[in-house]
Design an enzyme around this catalytic site. Sequence first.
Site, PDB file in Angstrom:
ATOM      1  N   GLU A 208      -6.013  -4.765  10.377  1.00 54.85           N
ATOM      2  CA  GLU A 208      -5.001  -3.761  10.672  1.00 54.85           C
ATOM      3  C   GLU A 208      -5.492  -2.652  12.049  1.00 54.85           C
ATOM      4  O   GLU A 208      -6.397  -1.972  11.871  1.00 54.85           O
ATOM      5  CB  GLU A 208      -4.826  -2.809   9.467  1.00 54.85           C
ATOM      6  CG  GLU A 208      -4.297  -3.271   8.093  1.00 54.85           C
ATOM      7  CD  GLU A 208      -4.018  -2.107   7.248  1.00 54.85           C
ATOM      8  OE1 GLU A 208      -2.763  -2.232   7.277  1.00 54.85           O
ATOM      9  OE2 GLU A 208      -4.659  -1.241   6.846  1.00 54.85           O
TER      10      GLU A 208
ATOM     11  N   HIS B  70     -10.057   1.154   4.148  1.00 55.62           N
ATOM     12  CA  HIS B  70      -8.677   1.210   5.021  1.00 55.62           C
ATOM     13  C   HIS B  70      -8.842   2.450   6.036  1.00 55.62           C
ATOM     14  O   HIS B  70      -9.808   3.227   5.930  1.00 55.62           O
ATOM     15  CB  HIS B  70      -7.558   2.026   3.945  1.00 55.62           C
ATOM     16  CG  HIS B  70      -6.209   1.893   4.713  1.00 55.62           C
ATOM     17  ND1 HIS B  70      -5.888   2.903   5.394  1.00 55.62           N
ATOM     18  CD2 HIS B  70      -5.335   0.943   4.685  1.00 55.62           C
ATOM     19  CE1 HIS B  70      -4.575   2.498   5.745  1.00 55.62           C
ATOM     20  NE2 HIS B  70      -4.148   1.447   5.440  1.00 55.62           N
TER      21      HIS B  70
ATOM     22  N   SER C 251       2.784  -1.836  10.489  1.00 58.74           N
ATOM     23  CA  SER C 251       4.277  -1.990  11.217  1.00 58.74           C
ATOM     24  C   SER C 251       4.892  -3.127  10.850  1.00 58.74           C
ATOM     25  O   SER C 251       5.579  -3.564  11.494  1.00 58.74           O
ATOM     26  CB  SER C 251       4.191  -1.540  12.242  1.00 58.74           C
ATOM     27  OG  SER C 251       3.708  -0.079  12.582  1.00 58.74           O
TER      28      SER C 251
ATOM     29  N   GLU D 276      -7.429   4.702   7.195  1.00 58.03           N
ATOM     30  CA  GLU D 276      -7.195   6.134   6.763  1.00 58.03           C
ATOM     31  C   GLU D 276      -8.192   6.796   6.034  1.00 58.03           C
ATOM     32  O   GLU D 276      -8.757   8.078   5.959  1.00 58.03           O
ATOM     33  CB  GLU D 276      -5.899   6.294   6.152  1.00 58.03           C
ATOM     34  CG  GLU D 276      -4.727   6.260   6.878  1.00 58.03           C
ATOM     35  CD  GLU D 276      -3.440   5.670   6.422  1.00 58.03           C
ATOM     36  OE1 GLU D 276      -3.255   5.617   5.202  1.00 58.03           O
ATOM     37  OE2 GLU D 276      -2.547   5.277   7.353  1.00 58.03           O
TER      38      GLU D 276
ATOM     39  N   LYS E   4      -0.106   4.245  -0.634  1.00 55.14           N
ATOM     40  CA  LYS E   4      -0.590   5.463   0.060  1.00 55.14           C
ATOM     41  C   LYS E   4      -0.253   6.710  -0.982  1.00 55.14           C
ATOM     42  O   LYS E   4      -0.472   6.450  -2.119  1.00 55.14           O
ATOM     43  CB  LYS E   4      -0.265   5.740   1.514  1.00 55.14           C
ATOM     44  CG  LYS E   4      -0.290   4.523   2.434  1.00 55.14           C
ATOM     45  CD  LYS E   4      -0.408   4.591   3.820  1.00 55.14           C
ATOM     46  CE  LYS E   4      -0.390   3.375   4.725  1.00 55.14           C
ATOM     47  NZ  LYS E   4      -0.487   3.781   6.077  1.00 55.14           N
TER      48      LYS E   4
ATOM     49  N   GLY F 213       1.783   2.731  10.903  1.00 54.89           N
ATOM     50  CA  GLY F 213       2.707   3.719  11.209  1.00 54.89           C
ATOM     51  C   GLY F 213       3.254   3.782  12.600  1.00 54.89           C
ATOM     52  O   GLY F 213       3.710   5.057  13.018  1.00 54.89           O
TER      53      GLY F 213
ATOM     54  N   ASN G 185       0.881  -1.181   0.161  1.00 53.53           N
ATOM     55  CA  ASN G 185       0.052  -0.124  -0.130  1.00 53.53           C
ATOM     56  C   ASN G 185       0.936   1.206   0.092  1.00 53.53           C
ATOM     57  O   ASN G 185       1.448   1.667   0.996  1.00 53.53           O
ATOM     58  CB  ASN G 185      -1.071  -0.066   1.338  1.00 53.53           C
ATOM     59  CG  ASN G 185      -1.730   1.223   1.500  1.00 53.53           C
ATOM     60  OD1 ASN G 185      -2.021   1.985   0.442  1.00 53.53           O
ATOM     61  ND2 ASN G 185      -2.369   1.385   2.539  1.00 53.53           N
TER      62      ASN G 185
HETATM   63  P1  PGA Z   1       2.420   0.728   7.794  1.00 52.85           P
HETATM   64  O1  PGA Z   1       1.093   0.988   7.186  1.00 52.85           O
HETATM   65  O2  PGA Z   1       3.134  -0.483   7.196  1.00 52.85           O
HETATM   66  O3  PGA Z   1       3.226   1.821   7.182  1.00 52.85           O
HETATM   67  O4  PGA Z   1       2.227   0.676   9.248  1.00 52.85           O
HETATM   68  C1  PGA Z   1       0.003  -0.169   6.925  1.00 52.85           C
HETATM   69  C2  PGA Z   1      -1.085   0.531   6.397  1.00 52.85           C
HETATM   70  O5  PGA Z   1      -1.758   1.313   6.798  1.00 52.85           O
HETATM   71  O6  PGA Z   1      -1.559  -0.108   5.124  1.00 52.85           O
END
Ligand code: PGA
Length: 248
Positions: free
Chosen positions: A163, A94, A208, A96, A10, A169, A8
């Site tokens: 997640e 997701h 993460s 976000e 983003k 993050g 991903n």
């Molecule tokens: P991250 O993000 O691996 O940077 O923690 C995962 C995600 O939100 O898809």
Amino acid sequence: MKSIVVANWKMNPQTFRDAKKLLEGTKKAVESAKTISVIVAPPALYLRELKVLGGRKLSFAAQNAHAEAGGAHTGEIAMAQVKDAKVSHVLIGHAERRAMGESTEDAKRKLASALKEGLTPIFCVGETSRSAAGEHYTFVREQLSALRDVPQQKLASILIAYEPVWAIGAEKPMSPRDMHQMGIFIRKVLVEMHGEKAMKVKILYGGSVDATNAVQMVTEADVDGLLVGRVSTNVDTFAALLTALQEA
Ligand code: PGA
């Protein structure tokens, strides 16, 4: 080890030139990781061209698409447009996107629309925080209710990415042991909803993930794969992750 890895990206990288470089590096890394299915989710603006450059080893996902087939939805893209770009997957719900106000009802409509277009949904769920009383289970159960109306014959083609928002993050992922428990819970909720067919749904972990923790997560938490954010936007860290998984 056989597993699925969703990259991903983003809202990265900043330029199409860098996106092409990242894709080239990702392609190389994928060539030496034969048992891993990689699905790249770049920004929508790059999707069509990267799909052409991606070759046959890579699958692609849109990071989001709208539930409606078309019309007055400024700034949105339709599932049919994703399909038309020969993209096979779409992320739905997701964390976000949910933080921007997307609801379970939105996810439900998007799931229906994606399946209608023949796209494979990567349906994301996860609680924002945990409590000793276990309220996170109630939270995830409510999010999973978006899958209630999914036709049973389509269940096998759905990926669920669990997640926990607090592990996205962050410095480290959730413990594989906790993920194992959550995986069992998700499966149980789905079986209550859809019966034995729900055993076919694939469950991924996200939050993460990197080369140092990926193998432990896949082996000990019994997940079918991983959803990777930051680490997927750097060729070296992503290649290291794929190598670790491949050699496990
Ligand atoms: P991250 O993000 O691996 O940077 O923690 C995962 C995600 O939100 O898809």
